[in-house]
Motif scaffolding. Structure first.
Motif, PDB file in Angstrom:
ATOM      1  N   ILE A 171       0.247 -13.812 -16.456  1.00 12.98           N
ATOM      2  CA  ILE A 171      -0.917 -12.937 -16.483  1.00 12.98           C
ATOM      3  C   ILE A 171      -1.590 -13.027 -17.847  1.00 12.98           C
ATOM      4  CG2 ILE A 171      -1.718 -10.541 -16.382  1.00 12.98           C
ATOM      5  CD1 ILE A 171       0.511 -10.009 -14.372  1.00 12.98           C
ATOM      6  N   VAL A 172      -2.888 -13.270 -17.834  1.00 16.09           N
ATOM      7  CA  VAL A 172      -3.697 -13.278 -19.053  1.00 16.09           C
ATOM      8  C   VAL A 172      -4.928 -12.414 -18.806  1.00 16.09           C
ATOM      9  CG1 VAL A 172      -2.900 -15.610 -19.624  1.00 16.09           C
ATOM     10  CG2 VAL A 172      -5.068 -15.304 -18.436  1.00 16.09           C
ATOM     11  N   LEU A 173      -5.719 -12.196 -19.850  1.00 17.73           N
ATOM     12  CA  LEU A 173      -6.906 -11.358 -19.724  1.00 17.73           C
ATOM     13  C   LEU A 173      -8.177 -12.205 -19.697  1.00 17.73           C
ATOM     14  CD1 LEU A 173      -6.061  -8.444 -22.186  1.00 17.73           C
ATOM     15  CD2 LEU A 173      -5.674  -8.557 -19.714  1.00 17.73           C
ATOM     16  N   HIS A 183     -21.435 -20.181 -16.015  1.00 18.16           N
ATOM     17  CA  HIS A 183     -20.704 -21.395 -16.374  1.00 18.16           C
ATOM     18  C   HIS A 183     -19.221 -21.310 -15.993  1.00 18.16           C
ATOM     19  CE1 HIS A 183     -24.213 -22.833 -18.499  1.00 18.16           C
ATOM     20  NE2 HIS A 183     -24.260 -21.715 -19.198  1.00 18.16           N
ATOM     21  N   GLY A 184     -18.692 -20.107 -15.784  1.00 19.97           N
ATOM     22  CA  GLY A 184     -17.301 -19.991 -15.381  1.00 19.97           C
ATOM     23  C   GLY A 184     -16.581 -18.798 -15.995  1.00 19.97           C
ATOM     24  N   PHE A 185     -15.251 -18.836 -15.881  1.00 16.19           N
ATOM     25  CA  PHE A 185     -14.371 -17.757 -16.307  1.00 16.19           C
ATOM     26  C   PHE A 185     -13.583 -18.203 -17.539  1.00 16.19           C
ATOM     27  CE2 PHE A 185     -15.246 -17.489 -11.854  1.00 16.19           C
ATOM     28  CZ  PHE A 185     -15.302 -16.141 -11.535  1.00 16.19           C
ATOM     29  N   VAL A 186     -13.501 -17.347 -18.560  1.00 21.59           N
ATOM     30  CA  VAL A 186     -12.945 -17.767 -19.846  1.00 21.59           C
ATOM     31  C   VAL A 186     -11.706 -16.953 -20.215  1.00 21.59           C
ATOM     32  CG1 VAL A 186     -13.380 -17.827 -22.351  1.00 21.59           C
ATOM     33  CG2 VAL A 186     -15.147 -18.606 -20.737  1.00 21.59           C
ATOM     34  N   PHE A 187     -10.667 -17.651 -20.704  1.00 21.99           N
ATOM     35  CA  PHE A 187      -9.535 -16.989 -21.346  1.00 21.99           C
ATOM     36  C   PHE A 187      -9.112 -17.809 -22.556  1.00 21.99           C
ATOM     37  CE2 PHE A 187      -7.291 -20.005 -18.623  1.00 21.99           C
ATOM     38  CZ  PHE A 187      -6.181 -20.390 -19.373  1.00 21.99           C
TER      39      PHE A 187
END
Length: 212
Positions: free
Chosen positions: A61-63, A70-74
């Motif tokens: 699990i990350v936030l 452009h997308g989803f960042v972690f």
């Protein structure tokens, strides 16, 4: 009680095609804001699934730190297990479990590394203790005791007490470029509502209903 006896009915209402926005990012942002407004614990927490060189899947699990067209960042330690997996296999899966709202979102896609400028902008915005922790912890490496980690943290905290903290070269972010986004809403009698967005040949989004 037997585990097989644990169940509940989903009663918060269904999801219909007419309720969906045409763009999955806009639909995701709508649901995310509703999760935030509902004061869910960690609404940006997502399960990230990667696969190693033998085909073994791993999840953690990350936030989520940003989402746009452009997308989803972690962000993570670039020497971590997940980062090493992504070097060899850029395919990734994300899952948001918003249980109190009886909702889930599942995303598949590929990753790309963020630029040094994007990494620096976010790193310098973090609390100082978080910046120090990123340097102190060589994520996924084996350590003999927690005290070693805490000692390193305190050493670095003293070292950078009066100065700026340099961004470590082994830390950075990934952007997940989605190729499918699925929205799940719990339904009565296990007749859940599922809709999946996928790209067509013209890179537009098609929306299909899936059987539960």
């Amino acid at each position: 009680m037997e585990l097989s006896d644990i169940r509940r009915e989903y009663i918060r209402g269904g999801l219909r095609r007419k309720d969906l926005l045409d763009d999955p990012i806009e639909q995701f942002n709508l649901w995310l804001q509703q999760a935030i407004d509902a004061k869910l614990t960690d609404p940006t927490a997502m399960t990230v699934a990667t696969v190693d060189e033998t085909g073994q899947p791993y999840q953690r699990i990350v936030l989520l730190k940003n989402v746009d067209q452009h997308g989803f960042v972690f962000y993570t330690n670039l020497g971590s297990r997940k980062a090493k997996h992504l070097e060899n296999n850029s395919k990734i899966s994300l899952h948001f479990p918003w249980h109190p709202l009886e909702r889930q979102v599942h995303i598949t896609g590929t990753v790309e590394k963020l630029s040094a400028m994007e990494n620096m902008k976010y790193f310098t915005s973090r609390p100082k203790d978080s910046q120090i922790a990123a340097i102190a912890s060589h994520q996924s490496s084996r350590i003999s005791a927690r005290g070693i980690l805490e000692g390193k943290f305190l050493e670095l905290k003293q070292k950078f007490a009066k100065g700026e903290i340099p961004m470590p070269s082994f830390w950075g972010g990934f952007r997940i470029v989605p190729n499918s986004v699925e929205f799940w809403q719990g339904g009565e009698h296990r007749l859940h509502d599922r809709f999946i967005y996928t790209h067509d040949k013209d890179e537009r989004w098609d929306i299909d209903r899936l059987a539960p």
